[in-house]
Scaffold this active site. Structure first.
Site, PDB file in Angstrom:
ATOM      1  CG  ASP A   1      -1.918   1.031   1.202  1.00 33.97           C
ATOM      2  OD1 ASP A   1      -2.061   1.903   0.577  1.00 33.97           O
ATOM      3  OD2 ASP A   1      -2.842   0.865   2.079  1.00 33.97           O
TER       4      ASP A   1
ATOM      5  CG  ASP B   1      -3.933   5.429  -0.334  1.00 32.65           C
ATOM      6  OD1 ASP B   1      -3.244   4.826  -0.404  1.00 32.65           O
ATOM      7  OD2 ASP B   1      -4.573   5.996   0.760  1.00 32.65           O
TER       8      ASP B   1
ATOM      9  CG  HIS C   1      -9.175   7.466   2.855  1.00 31.74           C
ATOM     10  ND1 HIS C   1      -8.280   8.220   2.020  1.00 31.74           N
ATOM     11  CD2 HIS C   1      -8.598   6.188   2.951  1.00 31.74           C
ATOM     12  CE1 HIS C   1      -7.128   7.688   1.971  1.00 31.74           C
ATOM     13  NE2 HIS C   1      -7.301   6.220   2.219  1.00 31.74           N
TER      14      HIS C   1
ATOM     15  CG  HIS D   1      -7.168   8.643   6.390  1.00 29.98           C
ATOM     16  ND1 HIS D   1      -6.948   7.903   7.487  1.00 29.98           N
ATOM     17  CD2 HIS D   1      -6.731   8.138   5.414  1.00 29.98           C
ATOM     18  CE1 HIS D   1      -6.212   6.759   6.798  1.00 29.98           C
ATOM     19  NE2 HIS D   1      -6.199   6.794   5.478  1.00 29.98           N
TER      20      HIS D   1
ATOM     21  CD  GLU E   1      -8.029   2.014   1.818  1.00 33.47           C
ATOM     22  OE1 GLU E   1      -6.955   1.233   1.928  1.00 33.47           O
ATOM     23  OE2 GLU E   1      -7.939   3.138   2.274  1.00 33.47           O
TER      24      GLU E   1
ATOM     25  CD  GLU F   1      -5.780   2.609  -1.329  1.00 31.17           C
ATOM     26  OE1 GLU F   1      -4.768   1.948  -0.893  1.00 31.17           O
ATOM     27  OE2 GLU F   1      -6.415   3.669  -0.540  1.00 31.17           O
TER      28      GLU F   1
END
Ligand code: MET
Length: 294
Positions: free
Chosen positions: A82, A93, A153, A161, A186, A280
């Site tokens: 990740d 992300d 998020h 976040h 994700e 993700e």
């Protein structure tokens, strides 16, 4: 403009993710994979938006190697990589899972299916609760369980976040998908119970308050450096190793956490030690289309 920067950061994150995923082999050091990923991000002109996370088997998330970490990827491991890249606080992300045991291919397929279903329905005005439902259905139909207390998020500038949660199960009171915004989606799936708990290890930190009373000179130096290097983005003790040796860095971070200047992130473990998969992407929600950035 900012969308161009986002797309550029996303390309870098995707490249680093794909490069890193090829390094995942039994016997390879977790530290070597994560350092290689972070180096690519920097060499391409971005910065890591958070420490490279490499979480194994029932570790669902938030393991990043420490200074001189000698942890090795075991035979047959299910590895979540990740990673994040940012340019001037514009964050992307992304994550993949690599299974070193074919018996988990179905678990990975289920999780990938869930991400695909979520992305194709990720349109402005749609309910995030319904996105959770699609993720949940794609995972359950394949015989696995979504992890209900992990999710995606909203992402804002220098804010990984940013307040809106993208659930991995149906949620009746979830928010709506907002136009002209960036979200990380994700799904996590497991053959365990479907919940994570906090483990004992903590390997990632972020700034909570940039000043406090009662800090010694060393703690002040660490806090100032953290504030100027990372702002509120998560960081690794490895990225402060120029300020002292391992023991000094770790003790300073622990003291600053105790004094509420930092948050620390425990490693998240599947509660029944189930094997966990995660995929993700970061997406940008435009009027005409939702763009996969990573
Ligand atoms: N990408 C992961 C997350 O969003 C890891 C961040 S580092 C705490 O939580």
């Amino acid at each position: 403009d900012e969308l161009k920067v986002l797309i550029n950061a996303g390309k870098i994150a995707a490249e680093a993710r794909d490069y890193g995923s090829k390094l995942i082999k039994p016997g390879v050091k977790v530290l070597d994979v994560c350092e290689a990923v972070e180096k690519i991000i920097i060499d391409r002109g971005a910065f890591p938006a958070f420490p490279c996370n490499l979480s194994i088997n029932y570790e669902a998330a938030h393991y990043s190697p420490k200074i001189n970490d000698d942890k090795v990827i075991p035979e047959g491991a299910v590895v979540k990589l990740d990673i994040g890249a940012h340019i001037g606080g514009i964050i992307t992300d992304t994550a993949v899972t690599v299974s070193l045991d074919d018996k988990y291919n179905k678990l990975l397929d289920a999780t990938r299916d869930a991400l695909r279903a979520a992305i194709s329905n990720f349109k402005p005005g749609n309910s995030l609760g319904e996105i959770g439902k699609l993720i949940e259905r794609a995972i359950k139909i394949n015989g696995y369980t979504p992890i209900r207390n992990l999710g995606g998020h909203l992402i804002r500038k220098y804010e990984l976040h940013a307040g809106i949660f993208v659930p991995n199960v149906y949620q009746h009171n979830a928010g709506k998908i907002l136009l002209d915004n960036t979200f990380a989606i994700e799904p996590f799936a497991t053959d365990g119970y479907g919940e994570v708990v906090e483990g004992k290890e903590e390997t990632i930190y972020s700034l909570r308050s940039p000043s406090a009373k009662g800090l010694n000179e060393t703690e002040k130096k660490f806090l100032d450096t953290i504030n100027s290097r990372f702002k509120a983005l998560p960081f690794s003790e490895r990225w402060l190793s120029d300020l002292g040796d391992k023991e000094v860095v770790e003790n300073s971070l622990k003291a600053l956490t105790r004094k509420k200047c930092l948050y620390s992130y425990p490693v998240l473990l599947e509660v029944r030690k189930g094997i966990v998969a995660q995929f993700e992407h970061t997406v940008y929600v435009g009027k005409e289309e939702t763009i996969v950035i990573t």
